[in-house]
Write an enzyme that holds these catalytic residues in place. Structure first.
Site, PDB file in Angstrom:
ATOM      1  N   ARG A 149       9.882  -3.541 -20.318  1.00  0.00           N
ATOM      2  CA  ARG A 149      10.126  -1.957 -20.397  1.00  0.00           C
ATOM      3  C   ARG A 149      10.359  -1.516 -18.802  1.00  0.00           C
ATOM      4  O   ARG A 149       9.457  -1.611 -18.115  1.00  0.00           O
ATOM      5  CB  ARG A 149       8.699  -1.366 -20.896  1.00  0.00           C
ATOM      6  CG  ARG A 149       8.627   0.153 -20.789  1.00  0.00           C
ATOM      7  CD  ARG A 149       7.874   0.944 -21.648  1.00  0.00           C
ATOM      8  NE  ARG A 149       6.424   0.727 -21.136  1.00  0.00           N
ATOM      9  CZ  ARG A 149       5.461   1.341 -21.546  1.00  0.00           C
ATOM     10  NH1 ARG A 149       5.543   2.262 -22.600  1.00  0.00           N
ATOM     11  NH2 ARG A 149       4.135   1.248 -20.983  1.00  0.00           N
ATOM     12  N   ASP A 171      -3.889   3.360 -18.914  1.00  0.00           N
ATOM     13  CA  ASP A 171      -2.615   3.320 -17.950  1.00  0.00           C
ATOM     14  C   ASP A 171      -2.265   4.419 -17.721  1.00  0.00           C
ATOM     15  O   ASP A 171      -3.111   5.184 -17.613  1.00  0.00           O
ATOM     16  CB  ASP A 171      -1.538   2.241 -18.746  1.00  0.00           C
ATOM     17  CG  ASP A 171      -1.341   2.960 -19.987  1.00  0.00           C
ATOM     18  OD1 ASP A 171      -1.583   4.111 -20.326  1.00  0.00           O
ATOM     19  OD2 ASP A 171      -0.454   2.331 -20.542  1.00  0.00           O
TER      20      ASP A 171
END
Length: 541
Positions: free
Chosen positions: A170, A450
């Site tokens: 990603r 996160d």
């Protein structure tokens, strides 16, 4: 062509481990061509995001686009998935540090998503080091020695019955800069840097080994952004001389506007698509951001915004129907729980929630799901096995699903409490402190946090203050209350982490940034944009 482009791509970051191997003249020239071709397009698309948000602020609601109705109505399918992406029952995600990469590839998950984005703090050392580690992992050469624990990590032998996880990467979102590489006198788009360097160094080796360069695309808000990425893929494949369609990309549907354009996103990427994923945490953040001016859509305590909330359930159901109609995977959301060894009863209660969540996803028709910890892989796999032993559920078309704009925009229900406010503050400050110290993936209160979950925390505090929300105990959330809670929770954090850790960390800077975000007149688009200049060795973008 590559040499000419390289002249306008300047390395301004310091020399870090991996610089010589990753930032070669040829690699920089390749990224330079992508920057030359697509930077202006990215700028224009980011401007379109701002224009769309201005319309939402003025009272418009997201909608299905009338101009693309034929795309939604027509019968078309995306390309068949490659062999190593047919089964994606359990995917594990994490940052691009060597230990994480080794443990994730060895974990028994079907897929590992190596993340340059929300779970990695974009220090220059992290970004270059991540590319170096992935280059070694692709060649099955990655090793890591933890000298403090006297442990040696290496990739296990791969067999037909026990393959390593398939690797997906990603890159950072279109909105983020890479200040250590400058193109035309400005920071290069981080998305092109991450994508370009990984593809350049690994595409040929991956294809020769029977796999391919596979990606997750974050934060897309429209099919025009998907069109951009498809054109990037075509250009990159042509430059490297690899077959068109070698690149495959799964798009995270983690913004509310994108939920209205899922068909169109798949259509734009149809020769490179490997499906869609329910990016649940960023989706909640996007709901807050999209409706930031609307007092009728105040989000309750984060703990109450689960996947059974009507607006969350609507988008996951629509995603499954959309993907399966087009012949490609519909991936479920993240389980962020961390298994506990200190409290067996609490651990079993947490695992029971994971089982329930994953069983719901499997019964709905998802083809796989995400976990944040290796200890959840078996739980998730067992939940899907109770529904099907097939590698996926693409044959479940879910033609019973009928979802419209009303369902996708439905106001969530639940309480706003002092405990919810305090948790947002505590999590937000601690995550920011870790991120500012170079760590983008942080275990807090038995959940893996996160940037997406930190975005919820700070955006929710802003939303409650902006609209003078009344808490369950009758108090109104205003600047005075937030400042008092922040001061008290900073003392709580100090007590939890200890004086030495607190004094040696960046907690006061994190507090200041959190307060700045929570008390601003306008909701900042992303907390990472303002905090980026405070990272170690980061020049101002």
């Amino acid at each position: 062509m590559l040499g000419a482009a390289h002249k306008s791509l300047e390395v301004t970051g310091p020399k870090v481990p991996g610089t010589d191997e990753i930032l070669t003249s040829a690699a920089l020239a390749f990224v330079g061509v992508l920057c030359a071709q697509f930077t202006d397009r990215i700028d224009a698309l980011l401007a379109e995001r701002r224009e769309a948000q201005a319309r939402f602020d003025a009272g418009d609601l997201p909608r299905f686009l009338p101009e693309t109705e034929s795309v939604r109505a027509d019968s078309w399918r995306v390309a068949e998935p490659p062999a190593d992406l047919v089964r994606r029952t359990v995917e594990i995600t994490g940052p691009v540090d060597p230990k994480m990469i080794i443990n994730a590839l060895n974990s028994g998950a079907d897929v590992f998503m190596a993340d340059f984005e929300d779970s990695s703090a974009p220090t220059w050392a992290n970004m270059v080091g991540g590319q170096l580690a992935l280059r070694a992992a692709v060649r099955r050469e990655l090793e890591y020695v933890d000298e403090a624990r006297a442990k040696h990590y290496r990739l296990r032998p791969e067999t037909q019955d026990q393959p390593l996880a398939t690797l997906l990467v990603r890159p950072r979102g279109l909105h983020l800069p890479e200040a250590h590489l400058r193109f035309g006198g400005r920071p290069a788009p981080a998305a092109l840097v991450d994508f370009g360097l990984y593809l350049f160094h690994n595409a040929e080796h991956l294809l020769d080994s029977g796999s391919g360069p596979y990606f997750y695309l974050p934060k897309l808000q429209s099919h025009l952004e998907a069109r951009l990425w498809n054109e990037v893929f075509v250009a990159a494949q042509d430059l490297l001389g690899i077959p068109r369609g070698s690149i495959r990309a799964t798009v995270l549907i983690e913004t509310l506007p994108a939920a209205f354009e899922m068909d169109e996103i798949l259509f734009e990427l149809r020769e490179h698509s490997s499906g869609l994923n329910c990016g649940r945490w960023d989706y909640i953040f996007s709901y807050i951001k999209t409706f930031r001016a609307d007092p009728s859509r105040i989000v309750p305590d984060r703990s109450e915004v689960g996947m059974t909330q009507p607006f969350m359930r609507a988008y996951t159901q629509l995603l499954i129907r959309t993907c399966h109609r087009r012949g490609i995977h519909a991936m479920g959301g993240m389980a962020a729980q961390i298994p506990r060894k200190d409290d067996l009863a609490a651990n079993e209660a947490a695992l029971a929630k994971v089982r329930e969540d994953k069983l719901r996803e499997a019964r709905d028709g998802h083809d796989g799901t995400w976990v944040a910890h290796p200890g959840l892989i078996a739980v998730a796999r067992e939940a899907f096995a109770r529904v099907t032993e097939a590698p996926n559920q693409l044959d479940r078309l879910r033609e019973d699903v009928e979802v419209g704009a009303t369902q996708l925009c439905a106001p969530p229900h639940g309480q706003r409490t002092e405990a919810g406010l305090r948790l947002n503050v505590r999590v937000g400050i601690q995550y920011l402190e870790a991120w500012l110290s170079g760590n983008g993936c942080v275990p807090l209160y038995h959940l893996m946090e996160d940037a997406a979950t930190a975005e919820i925390s700070r955006a929710q505090v802003w939303q409650w203050r902006k609209h003078a929300v009344t808490l369950a105990d009758g108090r109104v959330v205003d600047a005075d209350l937030i400042e008092a809670v922040v001061a008290e929770e900073l003392d709580t954090i100090r007590a939890e982490v200890g004086e030495a850790r607190f004094d040696g960390g960046r907690f006061e800077l994190a507090r200041d940034l959190f307060l700045e975000l929570a008390l601003a007149d306008e909701l900042a688009d992303f907390l990472t944009l303002g905090a980026y200049a405070h990272l170690p060795e980061s020049p101002t973008p």
